[in-house]
Design a protein around this motif. Structure first.
Motif, PDB file in Angstrom:
ATOM      1  N   SER A   1      -5.602   0.298  -5.378  1.00 62.02           N
ATOM      2  CA  SER A   1      -7.407   1.000  -5.208  1.00 62.02           C
ATOM      3  C   SER A   1      -6.705   2.341  -3.660  1.00 62.02           C
ATOM      4  O   SER A   1      -5.583   2.487  -3.182  1.00 62.02           O
ATOM      5  N   ARG A   2      -7.960   2.750  -3.429  1.00 59.62           N
ATOM      6  CA  ARG A   2      -8.205   4.590  -2.898  1.00 59.62           C
ATOM      7  C   ARG A   2      -7.750   3.504  -1.162  1.00 59.62           C
ATOM      8  O   ARG A   2      -6.586   3.903  -0.388  1.00 59.62           O
ATOM      9  N   LYS A   3      -7.848   2.035  -0.717  1.00 57.27           N
ATOM     10  CA  LYS A   3      -7.666   1.687   0.044  1.00 57.27           C
ATOM     11  C   LYS A   3      -5.899   1.082   0.192  1.00 57.27           C
ATOM     12  O   LYS A   3      -5.805   1.344   1.250  1.00 57.27           O
ATOM     13  N   ASP A   4      -5.923   0.916  -0.591  1.00 57.58           N
ATOM     14  CA  ASP A   4      -4.040   0.710  -0.702  1.00 57.58           C
ATOM     15  C   ASP A   4      -4.114   1.686  -0.646  1.00 57.58           C
ATOM     16  O   ASP A   4      -2.851   2.085  -0.539  1.00 57.58           O
ATOM     17  N   ILE A   5      -3.754   2.839  -1.006  1.00 57.91           N
ATOM     18  CA  ILE A   5      -3.380   3.894  -1.285  1.00 57.91           C
ATOM     19  C   ILE A   5      -3.150   4.753   0.073  1.00 57.91           C
ATOM     20  O   ILE A   5      -2.276   5.173   0.823  1.00 57.91           O
ATOM     21  N   ASP A   6      -4.096   4.276   0.667  1.00 55.29           N
ATOM     22  CA  ASP A   6      -4.018   5.063   2.311  1.00 55.29           C
ATOM     23  C   ASP A   6      -3.348   4.193   3.142  1.00 55.29           C
ATOM     24  O   ASP A   6      -2.794   4.742   3.987  1.00 55.29           O
ATOM     25  N   LYS A   7      -3.343   2.766   2.650  1.00 57.66           N
ATOM     26  CA  LYS A   7      -2.497   1.942   3.543  1.00 57.66           C
ATOM     27  C   LYS A   7      -1.071   2.035   2.940  1.00 57.66           C
ATOM     28  O   LYS A   7      -0.436   2.164   4.502  1.00 57.66           O
ATOM     29  N   TYR A   8      -0.842   2.713   2.409  1.00 61.97           N
ATOM     30  CA  TYR A   8       1.315   2.770   2.166  1.00 61.97           C
ATOM     31  C   TYR A   8       0.979   3.854   2.046  1.00 61.97           C
ATOM     32  O   TYR A   8       2.374   4.310   2.736  1.00 61.97           O
ATOM     33  N   THR A   9       0.327   4.723   2.978  1.00 60.90           N
ATOM     34  CA  THR A   9       0.488   6.422   3.332  1.00 60.90           C
ATOM     35  C   THR A   9       0.589   6.361   4.586  1.00 60.90           C
ATOM     36  O   THR A   9       1.552   6.625   4.864  1.00 60.90           O
TER      37      THR A   9
END
Length: 586
Positions: free
Chosen positions: A333-341
Protein backbone atom coordinates in the motif's frame (compact mmCIF):
# COMPACT_ATOMS: atom_id res chain seq x y z
CA UNK A 1 21.15 -37.80 49.79
CA UNK A 2 18.66 -36.22 47.38
CA UNK A 3 15.46 -34.64 48.65
CA UNK A 4 13.59 -36.10 45.67
CA UNK A 5 13.14 -39.47 44.02
CA UNK A 6 11.93 -38.10 40.68
CA UNK A 7 11.70 -34.92 38.63
CA UNK A 8 8.25 -33.44 37.98
CA UNK A 9 8.59 -33.37 34.22
CA UNK A 10 9.91 -36.93 33.87
CA UNK A 11 6.96 -38.84 35.36
CA UNK A 12 4.96 -40.93 32.87
CA UNK A 13 2.28 -43.60 32.84
CA UNK A 14 5.06 -46.17 33.44
CA UNK A 15 5.34 -44.68 36.96
CA UNK A 16 1.69 -45.37 37.83
CA UNK A 17 1.42 -47.00 41.25
CA UNK A 18 4.81 -45.74 42.43
CA UNK A 19 5.35 -43.63 45.55
CA UNK A 20 7.42 -40.57 44.63
CA UNK A 21 8.96 -37.51 46.24
CA UNK A 22 9.18 -34.37 44.10
CA UNK A 23 10.53 -30.88 44.78
CA UNK A 24 9.87 -27.67 42.92
CA UNK A 25 7.82 -24.51 42.60
CA UNK A 26 4.06 -24.06 42.56
CA UNK A 27 3.38 -22.97 39.02
CA UNK A 28 -0.37 -22.57 39.66
CA UNK A 29 -2.82 -23.45 42.44
CA UNK A 30 -6.49 -24.18 41.75
CA UNK A 31 -9.42 -25.06 44.01
CA UNK A 32 -12.18 -27.28 42.58
CA UNK A 33 -15.05 -28.37 44.81
CA UNK A 34 -12.98 -28.90 47.89
CA UNK A 35 -10.07 -30.49 46.00
CA UNK A 36 -6.85 -28.51 45.54
CA UNK A 37 -4.79 -28.92 42.37
CA UNK A 38 -1.17 -27.79 42.18
CA UNK A 39 0.88 -27.58 38.99
CA UNK A 40 4.36 -28.38 40.31
CA UNK A 41 7.32 -27.18 38.23
CA UNK A 42 11.00 -28.06 38.27
CA UNK A 43 13.77 -27.87 35.67
CA UNK A 44 12.39 -30.88 33.77
CA UNK A 45 8.78 -29.74 33.43
CA UNK A 46 5.35 -29.67 35.13
CA UNK A 47 3.19 -32.32 36.79
CA UNK A 48 -0.25 -32.01 38.37
CA UNK A 49 -0.64 -32.75 42.08
CA UNK A 50 -4.03 -33.52 43.64
CA UNK A 51 -4.69 -32.76 47.33
CA UNK A 52 -7.91 -34.30 48.64
CA UNK A 53 -9.89 -32.88 51.61
CA UNK A 54 -9.06 -35.91 53.80
CA UNK A 55 -5.31 -35.20 53.51
CA UNK A 56 -3.80 -34.30 56.89
CA UNK A 57 -1.97 -31.39 55.19
CA UNK A 58 -5.08 -29.99 53.46
CA UNK A 59 -5.18 -26.88 55.68
CA UNK A 60 -1.51 -26.31 54.91
CA UNK A 61 -2.23 -26.69 51.19
CA UNK A 62 -4.84 -23.94 51.39
CA UNK A 63 -2.06 -21.49 52.31
CA UNK A 64 0.06 -22.34 49.24
CA UNK A 65 0.43 -19.65 46.59
CA UNK A 66 2.24 -19.37 43.28
CA UNK A 67 6.05 -19.82 43.47
CA UNK A 68 6.05 -21.42 46.92
CA UNK A 69 8.85 -24.01 47.06
CA UNK A 70 7.45 -27.41 48.04
CA UNK A 71 8.32 -31.03 48.64
CA UNK A 72 5.46 -33.39 47.80
CA UNK A 73 5.28 -37.06 48.70
CA UNK A 74 2.55 -39.01 46.95
CA UNK A 75 1.43 -41.76 44.57
CA UNK A 76 1.38 -41.56 40.77
CA UNK A 77 -2.05 -42.42 39.36
CA UNK A 78 -3.60 -42.37 35.88
CA UNK A 79 -5.80 -39.49 34.88
CA UNK A 80 -9.30 -40.23 33.70
CA UNK A 81 -9.47 -40.41 29.90
CA UNK A 82 -11.49 -37.22 29.70
CA UNK A 83 -8.95 -35.36 31.89
CA UNK A 84 -5.78 -36.23 29.95
CA UNK A 85 -3.83 -33.07 29.03
CA UNK A 86 -2.07 -33.62 25.65
CA UNK A 87 -0.20 -30.29 26.06
CA UNK A 88 1.87 -31.73 28.92
CA UNK A 89 4.42 -34.55 28.67
CA UNK A 90 3.05 -35.64 32.05
CA UNK A 91 -0.55 -35.17 30.91
CA UNK A 92 -1.56 -38.82 31.28
CA UNK A 93 -0.81 -38.98 35.02
CA UNK A 94 -1.06 -37.00 38.23
CA UNK A 95 0.20 -37.33 41.79
CA UNK A 96 -2.15 -37.80 44.74
CA UNK A 97 -0.36 -36.07 47.60
CA UNK A 98 0.14 -37.85 50.91
CA UNK A 99 2.46 -35.33 52.53
CA UNK A 100 3.23 -31.67 51.81
CA UNK A 101 6.23 -29.75 53.06
CA UNK A 102 6.65 -26.00 52.42
CA UNK A 103 10.37 -25.44 51.90
CA UNK A 104 9.93 -21.71 51.34
CA UNK A 105 7.22 -19.15 50.72
CA UNK A 106 7.08 -16.45 48.07
CA UNK A 107 5.79 -12.91 47.95
CA UNK A 108 3.24 -12.27 45.17
CA UNK A 109 5.36 -12.27 42.00
CA UNK A 110 5.39 -9.15 39.77
CA UNK A 111 4.39 -11.24 36.77
CA UNK A 112 3.01 -14.70 36.15
CA UNK A 113 5.77 -17.14 35.19
CA UNK A 114 5.48 -17.97 31.46
CA UNK A 115 3.22 -14.95 30.81
CA UNK A 116 3.89 -13.83 27.24
CA UNK A 117 2.94 -10.16 27.68
CA UNK A 118 5.49 -9.22 30.36
CA UNK A 119 7.58 -6.20 29.38
CA UNK A 120 11.31 -6.67 28.90
CA UNK A 121 12.03 -4.03 31.53
CA UNK A 122 10.16 -6.04 34.17
CA UNK A 123 11.72 -9.30 32.97
CA UNK A 124 15.23 -7.88 33.31
CA UNK A 125 14.58 -6.30 36.70
CA UNK A 126 13.36 -9.65 38.06
CA UNK A 127 15.62 -11.79 35.87
CA UNK A 128 15.79 -14.61 38.43
CA UNK A 129 12.02 -15.01 37.99
CA UNK A 130 12.17 -14.66 34.22
CA UNK A 131 14.78 -17.43 34.12
CA UNK A 132 12.22 -19.77 35.70
CA UNK A 133 10.07 -19.57 32.56
CA UNK A 134 10.04 -22.58 30.29
CA UNK A 135 11.33 -20.63 27.28
CA UNK A 136 14.33 -19.22 29.18
CA UNK A 137 15.08 -22.62 30.73
CA UNK A 138 15.11 -24.16 27.25
CA UNK A 139 17.32 -21.41 25.83
CA UNK A 140 19.88 -21.73 28.59
CA UNK A 141 19.95 -25.51 28.18
CA UNK A 142 20.51 -25.16 24.45
CA UNK A 143 23.30 -22.65 25.09
CA UNK A 144 24.96 -25.15 27.41
CA UNK A 145 24.70 -27.86 24.75
CA UNK A 146 26.30 -25.50 22.22
CA UNK A 147 29.32 -24.77 24.42
CA UNK A 148 29.64 -28.46 25.31
CA UNK A 149 29.72 -29.42 21.62
CA UNK A 150 32.26 -26.70 20.84
CA UNK A 151 34.60 -27.82 23.61
CA UNK A 152 34.31 -31.45 22.58
CA UNK A 153 35.02 -30.61 18.93
CA UNK A 154 38.02 -28.47 19.82
CA UNK A 155 39.41 -31.10 22.19
CA UNK A 156 38.97 -33.84 19.58
CA UNK A 157 40.90 -31.74 17.06
CA UNK A 158 43.89 -31.26 19.39
CA UNK A 159 43.12 -27.66 20.42
CA UNK A 160 44.25 -26.62 23.88
CA UNK A 161 41.96 -24.58 26.16
CA UNK A 162 44.11 -21.72 27.47
CA UNK A 163 42.89 -18.69 29.44
CA UNK A 164 44.09 -15.19 28.57
CA UNK A 165 44.12 -12.08 30.81
CA UNK A 166 41.14 -9.82 31.45
CA UNK A 167 43.28 -6.99 32.81
CA UNK A 168 45.37 -5.91 29.85
CA UNK A 169 46.49 -2.92 27.79
CA UNK A 170 44.22 -0.78 25.63
CA UNK A 171 44.61 -1.59 21.93
CA UNK A 172 42.68 -0.19 18.95
CA UNK A 173 40.16 -2.79 17.76
CA UNK A 174 37.37 -0.57 16.48
CA UNK A 175 35.42 0.21 19.67
CA UNK A 176 36.02 2.01 22.95
CA UNK A 177 37.65 0.07 25.76
CA UNK A 178 36.28 -0.40 29.24
CA UNK A 179 39.01 1.00 31.47
CA UNK A 180 39.97 -0.21 34.96
CA UNK A 181 41.96 2.23 37.15
CA UNK A 182 45.04 0.82 38.85
CA UNK A 183 45.40 1.52 42.57
CA UNK A 184 49.07 0.49 42.64
CA UNK A 185 49.96 2.58 39.58
CA UNK A 186 48.15 5.89 40.21
CA UNK A 187 46.81 7.57 37.09
CA UNK A 188 47.27 4.46 34.94
CA UNK A 189 44.65 2.05 33.65
CA UNK A 190 44.09 -1.50 32.57
CA UNK A 191 41.63 -2.19 29.75
CA UNK A 192 39.17 -5.08 29.56
CA UNK A 193 39.84 -7.00 26.33
CA UNK A 194 37.72 -6.42 23.24
CA UNK A 195 39.05 -9.84 22.22
CA UNK A 196 42.03 -12.04 23.16
CA UNK A 197 43.51 -11.25 19.72
CA UNK A 198 47.09 -10.39 20.64
CA UNK A 199 47.38 -13.00 23.37
CA UNK A 200 46.23 -15.81 21.12
CA UNK A 201 48.76 -14.71 18.51
CA UNK A 202 51.44 -14.78 21.23
CA UNK A 203 50.33 -18.34 22.06
CA UNK A 204 51.03 -19.29 18.44
CA UNK A 205 54.48 -17.76 18.82
CA UNK A 206 54.85 -19.87 21.98
CA UNK A 207 54.50 -23.08 19.99
CA UNK A 208 51.11 -24.34 21.18
CA UNK A 209 49.90 -24.39 17.55
CA UNK A 210 46.21 -24.92 18.37
CA UNK A 211 44.38 -22.81 20.97
CA UNK A 212 40.75 -22.20 21.85
CA UNK A 213 38.83 -20.46 24.59
CA UNK A 214 35.18 -19.70 25.34
CA UNK A 215 35.79 -16.20 26.62
CA UNK A 216 34.12 -12.98 27.73
CA UNK A 217 34.94 -9.85 25.72
CA UNK A 218 34.08 -6.22 26.40
CA UNK A 219 33.26 -3.28 24.13
CA UNK A 220 32.03 0.12 25.20
CA UNK A 221 29.92 0.89 22.14
CA UNK A 222 26.41 1.88 21.16
CA UNK A 223 24.15 -1.15 21.50
CA UNK A 224 21.63 -2.88 19.25
CA UNK A 225 19.50 -5.99 19.58
CA UNK A 226 22.54 -8.13 18.74
CA UNK A 227 25.15 -6.22 20.76
CA UNK A 228 26.07 -6.22 24.45
CA UNK A 229 28.84 -4.44 26.37
CA UNK A 230 30.04 -7.86 27.51
CA UNK A 231 29.64 -10.83 25.22
CA UNK A 232 30.97 -14.35 24.81
CA UNK A 233 32.84 -15.85 21.91
CA UNK A 234 34.51 -19.08 20.92
CA UNK A 235 38.03 -17.91 20.17
CA UNK A 236 40.22 -20.11 17.95
CA UNK A 237 43.78 -19.79 16.66
CA UNK A 238 45.98 -22.28 14.82
CA UNK A 239 49.41 -22.36 13.21
CA UNK A 240 50.49 -23.79 9.85
CA UNK A 241 47.02 -23.80 8.30
CA UNK A 242 45.72 -21.85 5.30
CA UNK A 243 42.49 -19.89 5.33
CA UNK A 244 40.85 -22.66 3.30
CA UNK A 245 41.85 -25.28 5.86
CA UNK A 246 40.67 -23.15 8.79
CA UNK A 247 37.35 -22.42 7.08
CA UNK A 248 36.86 -26.11 6.31
CA UNK A 249 37.44 -27.10 9.93
CA UNK A 250 35.18 -24.37 11.33
CA UNK A 251 32.50 -25.31 8.79
CA UNK A 252 32.72 -28.92 9.95
CA UNK A 253 32.21 -27.76 13.54
CA UNK A 254 29.25 -25.54 12.62
CA UNK A 255 27.59 -28.26 10.57
CA UNK A 256 28.01 -30.78 13.39
CA UNK A 257 26.79 -28.26 15.98
CA UNK A 258 23.51 -27.60 14.17
CA UNK A 259 22.96 -31.31 13.51
CA UNK A 260 23.69 -32.36 17.09
CA UNK A 261 21.92 -29.59 19.01
CA UNK A 262 18.87 -28.64 16.91
CA UNK A 263 18.78 -31.47 14.31
CA UNK A 264 19.32 -29.12 11.37
CA UNK A 265 21.28 -30.21 8.27
CA UNK A 266 23.16 -27.22 6.86
CA UNK A 267 24.30 -29.14 3.77
CA UNK A 268 27.57 -30.64 2.66
CA UNK A 269 29.46 -27.53 1.58
CA UNK A 270 28.82 -23.89 2.41
CA UNK A 271 28.90 -21.57 -0.63
CA UNK A 272 31.26 -18.58 -0.79
CA UNK A 273 30.82 -15.06 -2.08
CA UNK A 274 33.31 -12.24 -2.40
CA UNK A 275 32.84 -9.06 -0.42
CA UNK A 276 32.46 -7.01 -3.62
CA UNK A 277 29.81 -9.34 -5.04
CA UNK A 278 27.93 -9.36 -1.72
CA UNK A 279 27.87 -5.57 -1.54
CA UNK A 280 26.95 -5.12 -5.21
CA UNK A 281 24.23 -7.79 -5.27
CA UNK A 282 22.84 -7.69 -1.73
CA UNK A 283 23.95 -4.32 -0.35
CA UNK A 284 25.48 -5.82 2.82
CA UNK A 285 28.54 -7.91 3.67
CA UNK A 286 26.38 -10.41 5.59
CA UNK A 287 23.83 -11.41 2.92
CA UNK A 288 20.74 -13.36 3.92
CA UNK A 289 20.69 -16.03 1.23
CA UNK A 290 17.19 -17.19 2.18
CA UNK A 291 15.94 -14.12 0.33
CA UNK A 292 15.87 -14.42 -3.49
CA UNK A 293 15.78 -10.67 -4.29
CA UNK A 294 18.91 -9.02 -5.65
CA UNK A 295 20.06 -5.47 -6.29
CA UNK A 296 20.43 -4.79 -10.01
CA UNK A 297 22.80 -2.05 -11.16
CA UNK A 298 21.06 0.24 -13.67
CA UNK A 299 23.73 2.93 -13.95
CA UNK A 300 24.23 2.68 -17.69
CA UNK A 301 20.59 3.10 -18.71
CA UNK A 302 20.05 5.88 -16.15
CA UNK A 303 22.92 8.10 -17.31
CA UNK A 304 20.88 9.61 -20.12
CA UNK A 305 17.52 10.13 -18.44
CA UNK A 306 16.18 13.64 -17.96
CA UNK A 307 16.00 13.18 -14.20
CA UNK A 308 19.03 14.35 -12.22
CA UNK A 309 18.02 12.31 -9.18
CA UNK A 310 19.02 9.26 -11.28
CA UNK A 311 21.36 10.60 -13.94
CA UNK A 312 23.60 12.38 -11.42
CA UNK A 313 24.49 9.33 -9.30
CA UNK A 314 24.55 7.11 -12.41
CA UNK A 315 27.33 9.26 -13.87
CA UNK A 316 29.43 9.65 -10.70
CA UNK A 317 32.25 7.23 -9.86
CA UNK A 318 31.41 7.13 -6.13
CA UNK A 319 27.66 6.64 -6.62
CA UNK A 320 25.25 4.12 -8.07
CA UNK A 321 21.63 3.60 -9.09
CA UNK A 322 20.24 0.19 -8.15
CA UNK A 323 16.88 -1.48 -8.58
CA UNK A 324 15.29 -4.00 -6.21
CA UNK A 325 12.38 -6.08 -7.46
CA UNK A 326 9.91 -7.38 -4.87
CA UNK A 327 7.86 -10.34 -6.16
CA UNK A 328 4.17 -9.70 -5.51
CA UNK A 329 5.05 -6.27 -4.16
CA UNK A 330 2.47 -4.37 -6.22
CA UNK A 331 0.07 -5.09 -3.36
CA UNK A 332 2.17 -2.96 -1.00
CA UNK A 333 0.00 0.00 0.00
CA UNK A 334 0.91 3.67 -0.28
CA UNK A 335 0.99 3.79 3.51
CA UNK A 336 3.54 0.96 3.62
CA UNK A 337 5.63 2.59 0.89
CA UNK A 338 5.75 5.71 3.06
CA UNK A 339 6.80 3.50 5.98
CA UNK A 340 9.62 1.98 3.90
CA UNK A 341 10.65 5.43 2.71
CA UNK A 342 11.05 6.50 6.31
CA UNK A 343 12.91 3.26 7.03
CA UNK A 344 15.57 3.81 4.35
CA UNK A 345 16.07 7.39 5.57
CA UNK A 346 17.79 5.83 8.61
CA UNK A 347 20.60 4.88 6.22
CA UNK A 348 20.81 8.31 4.59
CA UNK A 349 18.49 7.75 1.61
CA UNK A 350 16.63 10.91 0.59
CA UNK A 351 13.66 9.04 -0.85
CA UNK A 352 12.40 5.76 -2.28
CA UNK A 353 11.31 5.81 -5.91
CA UNK A 354 9.32 2.86 -7.25
CA UNK A 355 7.50 1.37 -10.22
CA UNK A 356 4.44 -0.82 -9.67
CA UNK A 357 3.58 -3.37 -12.33
CA UNK A 358 -0.21 -3.43 -12.25
CA UNK A 359 -2.56 -5.39 -14.54
CA UNK A 360 -3.01 -2.27 -16.67
CA UNK A 361 0.75 -1.66 -16.89
CA UNK A 362 3.57 0.15 -15.05
CA UNK A 363 2.54 2.89 -12.62
CA UNK A 364 4.76 5.41 -10.87
CA UNK A 365 5.26 9.15 -10.40
CA UNK A 366 8.72 8.79 -12.04
CA UNK A 367 7.57 7.21 -15.33
CA UNK A 368 7.31 10.62 -17.01
CA UNK A 369 11.02 11.18 -16.36
CA UNK A 370 12.14 7.74 -17.54
CA UNK A 371 10.13 7.22 -20.70
CA UNK A 372 8.81 3.95 -22.09
CA UNK A 373 12.15 2.68 -23.44
CA UNK A 374 14.08 3.01 -20.16
CA UNK A 375 11.10 1.68 -18.17
CA UNK A 376 10.92 -1.42 -20.36
CA UNK A 377 14.69 -1.95 -20.05
CA UNK A 378 14.44 -1.79 -16.25
CA UNK A 379 11.56 -4.28 -16.24
CA UNK A 380 13.60 -6.62 -18.45
CA UNK A 381 16.80 -6.27 -16.39
CA UNK A 382 15.00 -6.99 -13.12
CA UNK A 383 12.84 -9.74 -14.67
CA UNK A 384 9.80 -8.04 -13.14
CA UNK A 385 6.33 -9.43 -13.78
CA UNK A 386 2.80 -8.15 -13.34
CA UNK A 387 2.11 -7.90 -9.61
CA UNK A 388 5.69 -6.95 -8.71
CA UNK A 389 7.13 -3.64 -7.52
CA UNK A 390 10.60 -2.24 -8.24
CA UNK A 391 12.25 0.05 -5.69
CA UNK A 392 15.19 2.31 -6.57
CA UNK A 393 18.17 3.68 -4.70
CA UNK A 394 20.22 6.54 -6.19
CA UNK A 395 22.98 8.12 -4.15
CA UNK A 396 26.50 7.46 -2.88
CA UNK A 397 27.38 3.77 -3.15
CA UNK A 398 27.45 3.31 0.62
CA UNK A 399 24.02 4.91 1.10
CA UNK A 400 22.38 2.92 -1.72
CA UNK A 401 23.86 -0.35 -0.52
CA UNK A 402 22.85 0.14 3.11
CA UNK A 403 19.37 1.47 2.26
CA UNK A 404 18.38 -1.18 -0.30
CA UNK A 405 20.29 -3.98 1.44
CA UNK A 406 18.41 -3.45 4.68
CA UNK A 407 15.12 -2.74 2.87
CA UNK A 408 15.50 -6.11 1.12
CA UNK A 409 15.72 -7.86 4.48
CA UNK A 410 12.87 -5.88 6.07
CA UNK A 411 10.43 -6.53 3.23
CA UNK A 412 11.37 -10.21 3.11
CA UNK A 413 10.52 -10.40 6.82
CA UNK A 414 7.26 -8.46 6.43
CA UNK A 415 6.05 -10.47 3.42
CA UNK A 416 7.66 -13.81 4.35
CA UNK A 417 9.62 -14.09 1.12
CA UNK A 418 12.14 -16.66 2.36
CA UNK A 419 12.87 -19.62 0.09
CA UNK A 420 14.42 -21.83 2.79
CA UNK A 421 14.88 -21.96 6.57
CA UNK A 422 18.69 -22.01 6.81
CA UNK A 423 21.29 -20.48 4.51
CA UNK A 424 24.98 -20.36 5.54
CA UNK A 425 27.57 -18.63 3.35
CA UNK A 426 31.23 -17.63 3.60
CA UNK A 427 32.15 -14.06 2.69
CA UNK A 428 35.76 -13.75 1.49
CA UNK A 429 38.14 -11.28 -0.20
CA UNK A 430 37.40 -8.35 2.08
CA UNK A 431 39.26 -5.11 1.40
CA UNK A 432 42.25 -4.61 3.63
CA UNK A 433 41.28 -1.04 4.52
CA UNK A 434 38.41 1.42 4.56
CA UNK A 435 39.23 4.85 3.17
CA UNK A 436 37.95 7.70 5.35
CA UNK A 437 36.68 11.03 4.01
CA UNK A 438 39.99 12.69 4.85
CA UNK A 439 41.87 10.06 2.83
CA UNK A 440 43.22 8.20 5.86
CA UNK A 441 42.83 4.44 6.16
CA UNK A 442 41.26 2.28 8.86
CA UNK A 443 41.37 -1.50 9.19
CA UNK A 444 38.25 -3.36 8.01
CA UNK A 445 38.80 -6.13 10.56
CA UNK A 446 41.81 -5.35 12.78
CA UNK A 447 45.39 -4.23 12.11
CA UNK A 448 46.80 -7.74 12.53
CA UNK A 449 44.98 -9.19 9.50
CA UNK A 450 47.30 -10.35 6.73
CA UNK A 451 46.94 -8.80 3.28
CA UNK A 452 46.84 -10.94 0.15
CA UNK A 453 49.90 -9.12 -1.29
CA UNK A 454 53.46 -8.45 -0.17
CA UNK A 455 54.45 -5.35 1.82
CA UNK A 456 55.74 -3.40 -1.16
CA UNK A 457 52.61 -4.03 -3.24
CA UNK A 458 50.43 -3.22 -0.23
CA UNK A 459 52.02 0.22 0.13
CA UNK A 460 51.40 0.93 -3.56
CA UNK A 461 47.79 -0.38 -3.62
CA UNK A 462 46.59 0.14 -0.05
CA UNK A 463 43.18 1.52 -1.03
CA UNK A 464 42.30 -1.51 -3.16
CA UNK A 465 44.32 -4.35 -1.60
CA UNK A 466 42.44 -7.38 -0.34
CA UNK A 467 42.90 -9.11 3.01
CA UNK A 468 43.00 -12.80 3.87
CA UNK A 469 39.88 -12.47 6.02
CA UNK A 470 36.68 -14.52 6.01
CA UNK A 471 33.29 -14.26 7.72
CA UNK A 472 30.69 -16.97 8.25
CA UNK A 473 27.14 -15.68 7.76
CA UNK A 474 23.97 -17.61 8.58
CA UNK A 475 20.54 -16.19 7.72
CA UNK A 476 21.93 -12.68 7.34
CA UNK A 477 23.84 -12.64 10.64
CA UNK A 478 27.60 -12.76 10.91
CA UNK A 479 28.14 -15.58 13.40
CA UNK A 480 31.91 -15.78 13.05
CA UNK A 481 34.85 -14.03 11.50
CA UNK A 482 38.56 -14.58 11.17
CA UNK A 483 41.66 -14.20 9.07
CA UNK A 484 45.21 -15.26 8.48
CA UNK A 485 47.36 -13.01 10.69
CA UNK A 486 50.51 -11.09 9.93
CA UNK A 487 53.47 -13.17 11.11
CA UNK A 488 56.40 -11.06 9.88
CA UNK A 489 57.48 -7.87 11.63
CA UNK A 490 58.13 -5.93 8.40
CA UNK A 491 54.56 -6.51 7.19
CA UNK A 492 53.12 -5.57 10.59
CA UNK A 493 55.13 -2.34 10.62
CA UNK A 494 53.92 -1.56 7.09
CA UNK A 495 50.26 -2.02 8.03
CA UNK A 496 50.59 0.11 11.16
CA UNK A 497 52.32 2.81 9.12
CA UNK A 498 49.51 2.79 6.52
CA UNK A 499 47.00 3.18 9.36
CA UNK A 500 48.78 6.38 10.42
CA UNK A 501 50.35 4.84 13.52
CA UNK A 502 53.80 6.30 14.10
CA UNK A 503 56.80 4.18 15.06
CA UNK A 504 56.69 5.68 18.54
CA UNK A 505 52.97 4.94 18.98
CA UNK A 506 53.43 1.44 17.55
CA UNK A 507 56.21 0.72 20.02
CA UNK A 508 54.11 2.05 22.90
CA UNK A 509 50.94 0.09 22.01
CA UNK A 510 52.30 -3.00 20.26
CA UNK A 511 55.97 -3.17 21.24
CA UNK A 512 55.54 -6.59 22.86
CA UNK A 513 53.93 -7.96 19.68
CA UNK A 514 56.52 -6.47 17.34
CA UNK A 515 59.28 -7.90 19.52
CA UNK A 516 57.67 -11.34 19.54
CA UNK A 517 57.32 -11.34 15.74
CA UNK A 518 61.12 -11.24 15.50
CA UNK A 519 61.57 -14.52 17.38
CA UNK A 520 60.42 -17.08 14.83
CA UNK A 521 56.68 -16.48 14.58
CA UNK A 522 54.91 -19.22 12.56
CA UNK A 523 52.27 -18.49 9.92
CA UNK A 524 48.94 -18.59 11.76
CA UNK A 525 45.30 -17.64 11.60
CA UNK A 526 42.07 -18.11 13.43
CA UNK A 527 38.44 -17.28 13.92
CA UNK A 528 36.01 -16.15 16.58
CA UNK A 529 32.35 -17.17 16.82
CA UNK A 530 29.86 -14.88 18.55
CA UNK A 531 28.32 -17.41 20.93
CA UNK A 532 25.41 -15.17 21.97
CA UNK A 533 24.44 -14.41 18.38
CA UNK A 534 24.82 -18.03 17.31
CA UNK A 535 22.52 -19.24 20.10
CA UNK A 536 20.09 -16.42 19.28
CA UNK A 537 19.81 -17.72 15.72
CA UNK A 538 19.55 -21.36 16.77
CA UNK A 539 16.71 -20.61 19.22
CA UNK A 540 14.88 -18.24 16.88
CA UNK A 541 15.15 -15.40 19.40
CA UNK A 542 14.89 -11.74 18.41
CA UNK A 543 17.68 -10.45 20.66
CA UNK A 544 20.85 -11.80 22.24
CA UNK A 545 19.45 -10.52 25.55
CA UNK A 546 17.07 -13.48 25.32
CA UNK A 547 19.91 -16.02 25.36
CA UNK A 548 22.15 -14.45 28.04
CA UNK A 549 21.38 -15.29 31.67
CA UNK A 550 21.99 -11.78 33.01
CA UNK A 551 22.19 -9.29 30.11
CA UNK A 552 22.46 -5.52 30.06
CA UNK A 553 19.82 -3.25 28.55
CA UNK A 554 20.34 -1.35 25.29
CA UNK A 555 21.78 1.48 27.38
CA UNK A 556 24.36 -0.89 28.93
CA UNK A 557 22.65 -0.94 32.34
CA UNK A 558 21.79 -3.86 34.62
CA UNK A 559 18.25 -3.39 35.94
CA UNK A 560 18.67 -6.32 38.32
CA UNK A 561 21.64 -4.91 40.26
CA UNK A 562 21.20 -1.21 39.31
CA UNK A 563 24.67 -1.14 37.75
CA UNK A 564 26.55 0.96 36.86
CA UNK A 565 26.48 2.88 40.13
CA UNK A 566 28.40 5.59 41.92
CA UNK A 567 31.13 4.55 44.37
CA UNK A 568 32.19 6.33 47.57
CA UNK A 569 34.72 9.17 47.29
CA UNK A 570 37.05 7.21 49.57
CA UNK A 571 37.31 4.47 46.94
CA UNK A 572 37.91 7.01 44.17
CA UNK A 573 40.70 8.63 46.17
CA UNK A 574 42.37 5.25 46.63
CA UNK A 575 42.28 4.83 42.86
CA UNK A 576 43.52 8.40 42.20
CA UNK A 577 40.34 9.01 40.20
CA UNK A 578 38.44 12.28 40.19
CA UNK A 579 34.97 12.40 38.65
CA UNK A 580 34.04 15.46 36.63
CA UNK A 581 30.47 15.20 35.38
CA UNK A 582 29.33 17.22 32.35
CA UNK A 583 27.22 20.23 33.22
CA UNK A 584 23.48 19.76 32.80
CA UNK A 585 21.63 22.07 30.43
CA UNK A 586 19.67 24.65 32.36
Amino acid sequence: MSMRTDYCGELRKENIGQSVEICGWTNRRRDHGGVIFLDMRDKRGIVQVVINPDNNDFALAETIRNEFVLKITGEVIARADNLINPKLDTGEIEIVANKIEILNTSKPVPFQIDAVDTSEEVRLKYRYLDLRTNVMQQRMRLRSKVTHFMREFMDNNDFLDIETPFLTKATPEGARDYLVPSRTYPGEFFALPQSPQLFKQLLMMSGFERYYQIVKCFRDEDLRADRQPEFTQLDVETSFMSEGEIMSMMEEMTRGLFKEVIEVDLGDKFPTITYNDAMSTYGVDRPDMRIPMKLVCVNEIMKGVDFNVFSGPASADDSRVAALKIPGGASISRKDIDKYTKYVSIYGAKGLAYIKLNEEGPASPILKFLGDDVTNQIIEMTDAKTGDIIFFGADKIKIVNEALGNLREQIAKDLDLYTCKWAPIWVIDFPMFDQNEDGSLSAIHHPFTAPSVDAKTLEATAATALSRAYDLVINGSEVGGGSIRIHQVEMQQTVLKLLGISDEEAKDKFGFLLDALEYGCPPHGGMAFGLDRLVMIMTGSDSIRDVIAFPKTQTAACLLTSAPAAVPNKVLRELSVKVSLPEKDS
